[in-house]
Design a protein around this motif. Structure first.
Motif, PDB file in Angstrom:
ATOM      1  N   ILE A  69      15.183   9.241 -48.079  1.00 49.91           N
ATOM      2  CA  ILE A  69      14.584   8.133 -46.539  1.00 49.91           C
ATOM      3  C   ILE A  69      15.594   7.872 -45.314  1.00 49.91           C
ATOM      4  O   ILE A  69      16.858   8.438 -46.145  1.00 49.91           O
ATOM      5  CB  ILE A  69      14.320   6.815 -47.566  1.00 49.91           C
ATOM      6  CG1 ILE A  69      13.331   6.800 -48.617  1.00 49.91           C
ATOM      7  CG2 ILE A  69      14.337   5.774 -46.389  1.00 49.91           C
ATOM      8  CD1 ILE A  69      12.664   5.774 -49.516  1.00 49.91           C
ATOM      9  N   GLY A  70      15.103   7.647 -44.083  1.00 49.08           N
ATOM     10  CA  GLY A  70      16.451   8.138 -43.304  1.00 49.08           C
ATOM     11  C   GLY A  70      15.924   7.011 -42.308  1.00 49.08           C
ATOM     12  O   GLY A  70      14.679   6.857 -41.818  1.00 49.08           O
ATOM     13  N   ALA A  71      17.184   6.879 -41.497  1.00 50.60           N
ATOM     14  CA  ALA A  71      16.556   5.831 -40.361  1.00 50.60           C
ATOM     15  C   ALA A  71      15.796   6.827 -39.099  1.00 50.60           C
ATOM     16  O   ALA A  71      16.654   7.692 -37.955  1.00 50.60           O
ATOM     17  CB  ALA A  71      17.935   5.163 -40.372  1.00 50.60           C
ATOM     18  N   GLY A  72      14.558   7.197 -39.198  1.00 44.53           N
ATOM     19  CA  GLY A  72      14.254   8.425 -38.169  1.00 44.53           C
ATOM     20  C   GLY A  72      13.869   9.721 -38.182  1.00 44.53           C
ATOM     21  O   GLY A  72      15.316  10.299 -39.375  1.00 44.53           O
ATOM     22  N   VAL A  73      13.516  10.256 -38.307  1.00 43.61           N
ATOM     23  CA  VAL A  73      12.763  11.594 -38.592  1.00 43.61           C
ATOM     24  C   VAL A  73      13.581  12.912 -38.302  1.00 43.61           C
ATOM     25  O   VAL A  73      13.855  12.887 -38.712  1.00 43.61           O
ATOM     26  CB  VAL A  73      11.835  12.096 -37.686  1.00 43.61           C
ATOM     27  CG1 VAL A  73      11.905  13.839 -37.163  1.00 43.61           C
ATOM     28  CG2 VAL A  73      10.342  11.655 -38.586  1.00 43.61           C
ATOM     29  N   GLN A  74      14.596  12.416 -37.658  1.00 42.83           N
ATOM     30  CA  GLN A  74      16.330  13.026 -36.148  1.00 42.83           C
ATOM     31  C   GLN A  74      16.834  13.115 -37.343  1.00 42.83           C
ATOM     32  O   GLN A  74      17.683  13.984 -37.792  1.00 42.83           O
ATOM     33  CB  GLN A  74      16.517  12.824 -35.040  1.00 42.83           C
ATOM     34  CG  GLN A  74      15.392  12.840 -34.043  1.00 42.83           C
ATOM     35  CD  GLN A  74      16.322  12.978 -32.785  1.00 42.83           C
ATOM     36  OE1 GLN A  74      17.309  12.660 -32.449  1.00 42.83           O
ATOM     37  NE2 GLN A  74      15.652  11.474 -31.978  1.00 42.83           N
TER      38      GLN A  74
END
Length: 448
Positions: free
Chosen positions: A170-175
């Motif tokens: 999981i991350g804060a946005g695709v980038q």
């Protein structure tokens, strides 16, 4: 050419690639570069300026993303049709210029706030705030276990993704997830080809790490392509999904070339006249497809939660590096989202959105026909949140976008169109239904 004689200041605060972009913009504003002029190749300009190819690629990619240049695969970079719409000026291009006000927005970077269940979401946020033990730290680097378990179930039911919670990052946005992926793949893979028209932000990220970035067509899968292909099988920018034959051809190619497919399932849930097509990852054995999912359009763009499903081999590599990354997504929002999905609230929300977006889709097409008649050709509309249109005009796509903006309407030009007519994208996610007709009337006034 003037550009190859450019003198860069190695000691300046501005990065070298920024100095190059500013110089090209100045040439465009002063009409020393005009529409259709070909720029030096990346290799030639890098050699002339004595900088790395990555520096030049970053500058060119930035200018493509901003609409100043067009990138034509296998031909090179060309000046876009912008200079003729601006007054000749000797003012530096870094001078602050007030952008035109936008009254009607057909861009893809926002949604209609009225479509989001704010009160319900606040309830789940409040519930997450009561979990003091989990909120006391920085959170799990890979993402909260509760959300990864939920996403494994949800992505299977909604998109046919086959994975375990352990495969999800999981991350804060695709980038932010692409940054992790770059670290996992290097140095074995340092090249990527994106399905046209590409993804400007991703291209800049890969290029900034020294990767070779190019575009490709699913109709021409060659052994010479890089070992990582970026695809969006639901094809929101084309408005239609990949055919079963194209999907199978991609999977066969990846297996034969021992390569990976990076599947960006952006807006995969939205298909209006038939059932949504399952993910490419679910059609494979899971060894060659890296899956990307996001909630920026399902919920809110400001909700910075995206996730990546790694194949087993890349999961092993991630485990070797995972301790180096801090989690970039809010723990509170992760826990709230897990409960929101588990309670069935997301499923019900998507159902409402499909109905809303289907209505806007039909309304927009009807209004286009009534207002423009034969001057507009709808190329595709069956999926995603866009309509792709061809406009019967001698103007270029970038000129159409510029004229629209000066009439307070923002649209998205298509720079890779292979047709004889310029093409644009109209996103209907954010614009309200009663604004559609007035916006189209302004476009007609601007163009014809």
């Amino acid at each position: 050419m003037l550009l190859t004689n450019l003198k860069l200041d190695q000691q300046a605060a501005a990065p070298l690639y920024t100095q190059i972009t500013d110089a090209i913009k100045k040439l465009l504003y002063n009409e020393q570069l005009i529409t259709g002029d070909k720029l030096p190749s990346v290799r030639k300009l890098a050699a002339a300026l004595q900088v790395s190819r990555t520096t030049v690629e970053s500058a060119y990619n930035q200018l493509v993303a901003d609409g100043y240049l067009q990138n034509e695969p296998k031909r090179g970079y060309f000046a876009a049709a912008l200079a003729g719409l601006r007054k000749r000026s000797d003012a530096p291009v870094t001078q602050s210029i007030e952008p035109p006000a936008v009254r009607y927005n057909f861009a893809n970077n926002y949604i209609d706030p009225a479509s989001f269940p704010t009160k319900l979401w606040r309830r789940y946020l409040n519930r997450a705030l009561k979990n003091k033990d989990l909120l006391a730290g920085y959170g799990e680097p890979q993402g909260e276990t509760a959300l990864r378990r939920t996403l494994a179930k949800y992505s299977s039911a909604a998109r046919g993704v086959i994975c375990t919670p352990e495969q999800i990052v999981i991350g804060a946005g695709v980038q932010s997830l692409l940054q992790i992926l770059i670290d996992i793949l290097q140095p074995d893979i340092t090249g990527i080809a994106l399905e046209a028209p590409g993804f400007a932000q991703a291209e800049r990220l890969f290029a900034s790490h020294g990767w070779q970035v190019s575009h490709f067509s699913t109709e021409q899968l060659e052994a010479t392509l890089p070992r990582l292909l970026y695809v969006s099988p639901s094809n929101p920018y084309k408005g239609r999904s990949m055919s079963p034959q194209q999907r199978l051809a991609l999977l066969r190619w990846a297996t034969q070339q021992q390569a990976y497919l990076l599947e960006d399932d952006y807006n995969g849930e939205f298909r209006y006249f038939s059932r949504p097509v399952s993910s490419l990852q679910g059609m494979s054995d899971g060894s060659t497809v890296i899956y990307l999912g996001s909630f920026s359009r399902l919920l809110l763009p400001s909700l910075r939660i995206s996730y990546m499903v790694l194949p087993p081999l890349l999961l092993e590599r991630y485990r070797q590096l995972g301790h180096l990354y801090n989690q970039t997504s809010s723990t509170i929002e992760q826990l709230a989202l897990a409960d929101f999905i588990d309670a069935g609230a997301l499923r019900r929300h998507v159902k409402r959105l499909r109905k809303l977006y289907s209505s806007k889709n039909v309304l927009l097409r009807q209004a286009l026909t009534e207002i423009f008649g034969s001057k507009i050709i709808v190329r595709a509309y069956e999926s995603g949140l866009h309509l792709r249109l061809a406009v019967a005009t001698s103007l270029a796509a970038a000129e159409l976008a510029e004229l629209a903006l000066h009439n307070s309407v923002r649209i998205l030009p298509v720079y890779d169109s292979n047709g004889t007519l310029p093409e644009i994208l109209l996103s209907f996610a954010g614009i309200q239904e009663n604004d559609i007709r007035p916006a189209l009337l302004r476009l007609k006034q601007a163009w014809f």
